[in-house]
Design a protein around this motif. Structure first.
Motif, PDB file in Angstrom:
ATOM      1  N   TYR A 155       2.108  61.185  86.791  1.00  0.00           N
ATOM      2  CA  TYR A 155       3.317  61.088  85.962  1.00  0.00           C
ATOM      3  C   TYR A 155       3.938  59.720  86.183  1.00  0.00           C
ATOM      4  CZ  TYR A 155       2.428  65.938  87.119  1.00  0.00           C
ATOM      5  OH  TYR A 155       1.810  67.135  87.351  1.00  0.00           O
ATOM      6  N   LYS A 156       4.270  59.069  85.083  1.00  0.00           N
ATOM      7  CA  LYS A 156       4.871  57.740  85.211  1.00  0.00           C
ATOM      8  C   LYS A 156       6.107  57.686  84.314  1.00  0.00           C
ATOM      9  CE  LYS A 156       3.774  52.928  84.638  1.00  0.00           C
ATOM     10  NZ  LYS A 156       3.144  52.032  83.687  1.00  0.00           N
ATOM     11  N   LEU A 192       5.164  59.423  81.004  1.00  0.00           N
ATOM     12  CA  LEU A 192       3.779  59.482  80.543  1.00  0.00           C
ATOM     13  C   LEU A 192       3.004  60.388  81.495  1.00  0.00           C
ATOM     14  CD1 LEU A 192       2.053  58.239  78.276  1.00  0.00           C
ATOM     15  CD2 LEU A 192       1.144  56.676  80.018  1.00  0.00           C
ATOM     16  N   LEU A 193       2.438  61.425  80.914  1.00  0.00           N
ATOM     17  CA  LEU A 193       1.691  62.393  81.717  1.00  0.00           C
ATOM     18  C   LEU A 193       0.193  62.090  81.529  1.00  0.00           C
ATOM     19  CD1 LEU A 193       2.803  66.060  81.630  1.00  0.00           C
ATOM     20  CD2 LEU A 193       0.412  65.499  81.737  1.00  0.00           C
ATOM     21  N   THR A 194      -0.515  61.910  82.616  1.00  0.00           N
ATOM     22  CA  THR A 194      -1.951  61.596  82.522  1.00  0.00           C
ATOM     23  C   THR A 194      -2.756  62.701  83.191  1.00  0.00           C
ATOM     24  OG1 THR A 194      -1.478  59.243  82.518  1.00  0.00           O
ATOM     25  CG2 THR A 194      -3.719  59.881  83.121  1.00  0.00           C
ATOM     26  N   GLU A 202      -6.615  64.112  84.256  1.00  0.00           N
ATOM     27  CA  GLU A 202      -8.021  63.726  84.449  1.00  0.00           C
ATOM     28  C   GLU A 202      -8.888  64.966  84.329  1.00  0.00           C
ATOM     29  OE1 GLU A 202      -9.174  61.255  87.840  1.00  0.00           O
ATOM     30  OE2 GLU A 202      -7.085  60.543  87.831  1.00  0.00           O
ATOM     31  N   THR A 245     -10.074  60.766  80.841  1.00  0.00           N
ATOM     32  CA  THR A 245      -8.654  60.778  81.187  1.00  0.00           C
ATOM     33  C   THR A 245      -7.852  60.694  79.892  1.00  0.00           C
ATOM     34  OG1 THR A 245      -9.113  59.727  83.274  1.00  0.00           O
ATOM     35  CG2 THR A 245      -6.899  59.445  82.432  1.00  0.00           C
ATOM     36  N   TYR A 246      -6.742  61.439  79.837  1.00  0.00           N
ATOM     37  CA  TYR A 246      -5.910  61.401  78.630  1.00  0.00           C
ATOM     38  C   TYR A 246      -4.431  61.373  79.005  1.00  0.00           C
ATOM     39  CZ  TYR A 246      -4.144  62.222  73.993  1.00  0.00           C
ATOM     40  OH  TYR A 246      -3.481  62.072  72.803  1.00  0.00           O
ATOM     41  N   SER A 247      -3.648  60.579  78.266  1.00  0.00           N
ATOM     42  CA  SER A 247      -2.206  60.488  78.525  1.00  0.00           C
ATOM     43  C   SER A 247      -1.415  60.853  77.279  1.00  0.00           C
ATOM     44  CB  SER A 247      -1.824  59.054  78.904  1.00  0.00           C
ATOM     45  OG  SER A 247      -2.524  58.651  80.042  1.00  0.00           O
TER      46      SER A 247
END
Ligand code: GCU
Length: 362
Positions: A57-58, A77-79, A81, A86-88
């Motif tokens: 999380y950013k 922004l949630l990433t 894996e 990988t998807y955000s």
């Protein structure tokens, strides 16, 4: 009166296993619930992808002075894996500056930034709730295309099988990842998180609540066909329409039930009952005849025995169809019938807040 209505719909019995045995107690129900979850995923929505092996999380943006300084608004922004990559995607939060952890709404939203027409942020925060929201199209498109976004990573170009996830399952999977994020926040009362959505996203909210026990409340607004409404003899939209126009919301197996609702081993009260004993809420609108308020209401009645078996109150309702403006907030299943058309209105939010305040876990 409603018993007769239900009998005429010929619903599969919630409390009878597929092999004909009766569900007699909580232990039986745990097994029956598994059977129901399997029916829902294999015949209707598609199987869920495995959980991600990593999440990050950013914070991209924060406004600490939102709503006259009462609320912190953030874009995160949630990433995720996964095996395939990988998807955000962005999520939004609005958290009141409160000494105590706040209950939360997780809104699977049509729109991206908040507030928006379906999300009166200040009013909800003023009632002591925090809000989390993501736009479903930021997860994967609302198209018959499984190559983009999270769907692309899950599918890796492979062909769809009869039980592979439809878009509703993928959006629900994303909501579960937002719930993972909520678990990391001290400002949130994790015992009282509600997943909520309107229309196609009301269907998605119900599917999320049916598979993820961390949600204390599951709320569907005007979810209609293949959401809260009983499919057998439903008015307005039926499986032929929805599975033809939006086949990709579901797994390919759902096509089997076009014009064959009465042959389904399940109906939509199974979806509500899979949420038991946790609270579920169904909101209808009088003029939303495409969704069919009566069939949404009947589903609450038909799901109630699962709650009662588990020692909960079940659905508390008068033995008739609801009148406009009426709310049924006393039981484990909540319901209201709003005036007007298909929409997610402030009135609906007020009803949800009222219901949660009444049934909050201490
Ligand atoms: C269409 C669809 C409904 C759905 C709605 C929506 O009307 O037929 O099933 O609920 O779109 O999501 O707005």
């Amino acid at each position: 009166m409603l018993v007769k209505e239900l009998q005429s719909r010929n619903l599969p019995d919630l409390l009878t296993f597929l092999n004909g045995d009766k569900v007699l107690d909580k232990e039986d129900w745990a097994l029956r619930r598994k059977e129901i979850q399997n029916l829902l995923t294999q015949e209707e929505y598609g199987e869920f992808y495995e959980p991600p092996f990593n999440l990050a999380y950013k914070t991209l943006d924060t406004d600490d002075n939102y709503c006259a300084g009462k609320v912190t608004l953030s874009k995160i922004l949630l990433t995720v894996e996964l095996r395939g990559g990988t998807y955000s995607f962005p999520i939004y939060s609005a958290i009141p500056k409160s000494k105590n952890p706040c209950p939360a709404f997780l809104h699977i939203n049509f729109f991206e930034p908040i507030p928006n027409k379906y999300m009166p942020v200040e009013e909800i925060c003023d009632n002591g709730f925090s809000l989390f929201s993501f736009c479903y199209k930021d997860v994967t498109s609302d198209e018959d295309d499984f190559s983009d976004g999270l769907a692309g990573i899950m599918y890796q170009g492979s062909k769809r099988t009869p039980t592979s996830p439809g878009k509703i399952s993928i959006w629900a999977w994303a909501a579960m990842r937002v719930m993972d994020y909520l678990q990391t926040l001290d400002s949130i009362d994790k015992k009282n998180v509600a997943v909520v959505g309107h229309s196609r996203l009301g269907k998605t909210a119900l599917v999320t609540g049916a598979v993820d026990d961390r949600f204390a409340f599951t709320i569907s607004n005007n979810s209609g066909c293949s959401g809260a409404a009983i499919s057998r003899d439903k008015q307005g939209e039926d499986i032929r329409v929805i599975a033809t126009i939006r086949p990709y919301w579901f797994c390919p197996n759902y096509q089997k039930y076009i014009d064959r609702e009465h042959s389904m081993p399940l109906d939509q009260h199974f979806l509500l009952a899979a949420i038991a004993p946790r609270n579920v809420y169904v909101a209808s609108a009088l003029e939303d005849i495409w969704a069919d308020p009566n069939s949404e209401y009947l589903s609450c009645v038909a799901a109630s025995p699962a709650y009662v078996l588990l020692g909960e109150i079940g659905f508390v309702y008068p033995d008739r169809y609801p009148e406009v403006g009426e709310k049924m907030h006393d039981g484990s299943i909540g319901y209201h019938l709003r005036a007007g058309t298909h929409y997610f209105s402030r009135y609906d939010w007020q009803m949800f807040i009222d219901y949660i305040n009444k049934h909050k876990n201490i």
